[in-house]
Enzyme design. Structure first.
Site, PDB file in Angstrom:
ATOM      1  CG  HIS A   1       9.710 -56.029   3.235  1.00 12.02           C
ATOM      2  ND1 HIS A   1       9.921 -55.229   2.134  1.00 12.02           N
ATOM      3  CD2 HIS A   1       8.401 -55.831   3.586  1.00 12.02           C
ATOM      4  CE1 HIS A   1       8.817 -54.578   1.842  1.00 12.02           C
ATOM      5  NE2 HIS A   1       7.878 -54.930   2.721  1.00 12.02           N
ATOM      6  CG  ASP A   2       9.361 -57.669  -0.466  1.00 13.74           C
ATOM      7  OD1 ASP A   2       8.278 -57.076  -0.327  1.00 13.74           O
ATOM      8  OD2 ASP A   2      10.379 -57.107  -0.894  1.00 13.74           O
TER       9      ASP A   2
ATOM     10  CG  HIS B   1      13.588 -59.801  -3.145  1.00 20.45           C
ATOM     11  ND1 HIS B   1      14.304 -59.381  -2.052  1.00 20.45           N
ATOM     12  CD2 HIS B   1      12.353 -59.259  -3.006  1.00 20.45           C
ATOM     13  CE1 HIS B   1      13.534 -58.612  -1.281  1.00 20.45           C
ATOM     14  NE2 HIS B   1      12.346 -58.528  -1.840  1.00 20.45           N
TER      15      HIS B   1
ATOM     16  CB  SER C   1      12.582 -49.481   5.240  1.00 17.87           C
ATOM     17  OG  SER C   1      13.851 -49.822   4.720  1.00 17.87           O
TER      18      SER C   1
ATOM     19  CB  SER D   1      24.702 -58.655   2.619  1.00 19.42           C
ATOM     20  OG  SER D   1      24.380 -59.554   3.652  1.00 19.42           O
TER      21      SER D   1
ATOM     22  CG  PHE E   1      10.493 -50.934  -4.079  1.00 24.96           C
ATOM     23  CD1 PHE E   1      10.018 -50.497  -5.300  1.00 24.96           C
ATOM     24  CD2 PHE E   1      11.858 -50.958  -3.853  1.00 24.96           C
ATOM     25  CE1 PHE E   1      10.898 -50.096  -6.299  1.00 24.96           C
ATOM     26  CE2 PHE E   1      12.751 -50.572  -4.849  1.00 24.96           C
ATOM     27  CZ  PHE E   1      12.261 -50.147  -6.072  1.00 24.96           C
TER      28      PHE E   1
ATOM     29  CG  ASP F   1      13.427 -54.940   2.175  1.00 26.38           C
ATOM     30  OD1 ASP F   1      13.014 -55.786   1.358  1.00 26.38           O
ATOM     31  OD2 ASP F   1      13.039 -53.759   2.181  1.00 26.38           O
TER      32      ASP F   1
ATOM     33  N   GLY G   1      19.921 -54.106   3.167  1.00 28.46           N
ATOM     34  CA  GLY G   1      19.203 -53.603   1.994  1.00 28.46           C
ATOM     35  C   GLY G   1      18.670 -52.209   2.259  1.00 28.46           C
TER      36      GLY G   1
END
Length: 219
Positions: free
Chosen positions: A177-178, A152, A60, A132, A24, A149, A54
């Site tokens: 990110h995001d 969320h 990425s 994590s 994404f 990342d 992530g």
């Protein structure tokens, strides 16, 4: 910034592999991520290790791995490979092709390994298959950067920040990110931990590229 060069590790083949990997991250943000990783891994006090929280299918990770390879460094990418909330059945980003027929659960580990194999980064990128929070419990050394990342939800983002931001060396970077300041543009948890990092006094914002924020650790 040129997409490919003899020194940045981003060959046309690697860009193709990253483009084909499910994920994404827009190309402009991925290139900014590569540039940030290159900057911190090439500093005189670099410890030669970066961490990604992530992984998903490794899109990425190709950009981080390319930066690391060019400087003889390593990237450790952490993921349980069962997907975040938005990847589960019935949610917007669920991909049935990534469901393991044996367990009936999402499993992105094999697709990640394929991405690293095709990108020629298996010796540079170390995949840590774990939540994590569990990985953070056994981690024990400073790193040049942490790229968050992962999930969320507020709980997931908070756990990633609490578990990993402290491992960034002085002068290193926390990449998030995001990050969407306007709640109409996206979810709030990455923005919330971004604000926590700034409010802590430990980090200062160095740059912003779309929804990617690069924060430098100052103490």
């Amino acid at each position: 910034m040129a997409l490919t060069s003899p020194t940045n590790g981003l060959s046309d083949e690697r860009l193709r592999v990253a483009d084909e990997a499910p994920g994404f991250m827009p190309l402009d943000e991925a290139l900014a991520l590569h540039e940030a990783a290159t900057s911190y891994l090439s500093q005189p006090d670099s410890v030669g290790i970066g961490v990604e929280i992530g992984t998903y299918c490794g899109k990425s990770t190709v950009f981080l791995g390319a930066a690391a390879e060019a400087h003889g460094a390593l990237v450790v990418t952490v993921d349980h490979h069962r997907g975040s909330e938005e990847h589960q059945p019935g949610w917007e980003y669920h991909d049935t092709e990534l469901v393991d027929s044996h367990s009936g659960l999402l499993d992105t580990a094999a697709r990640f390994r394929r991405t690293m194999y095709d990108a020629g980064l298996e010796s540079t990128v170390l995949g840590l298959l774990a939540p994590s929070t569990a990985a953070a419990r056994v981690w024990g050394r400073e790193v040049d950067f942490v790229f968050i990342d992962g999930g969320h939800s507020m709980e997931a983002a908070q756990n990633d920040y609490d578990g990993w931001s402290g491992w960034v060396r002085a002068g290193g970077a926390l990449l998030i990110h995001d990050v969407f300041p306007d709640p109409n543009d996206g979810g709030r948890p990455p923005y919330e931990i971004y604000r926590q990092a700034l409010d802590s006094g430990r980090f200062t914002e160095q740059s912003a590229h779309g929804s990617l924020r690069v924060l430098r650790r100052i103490r």
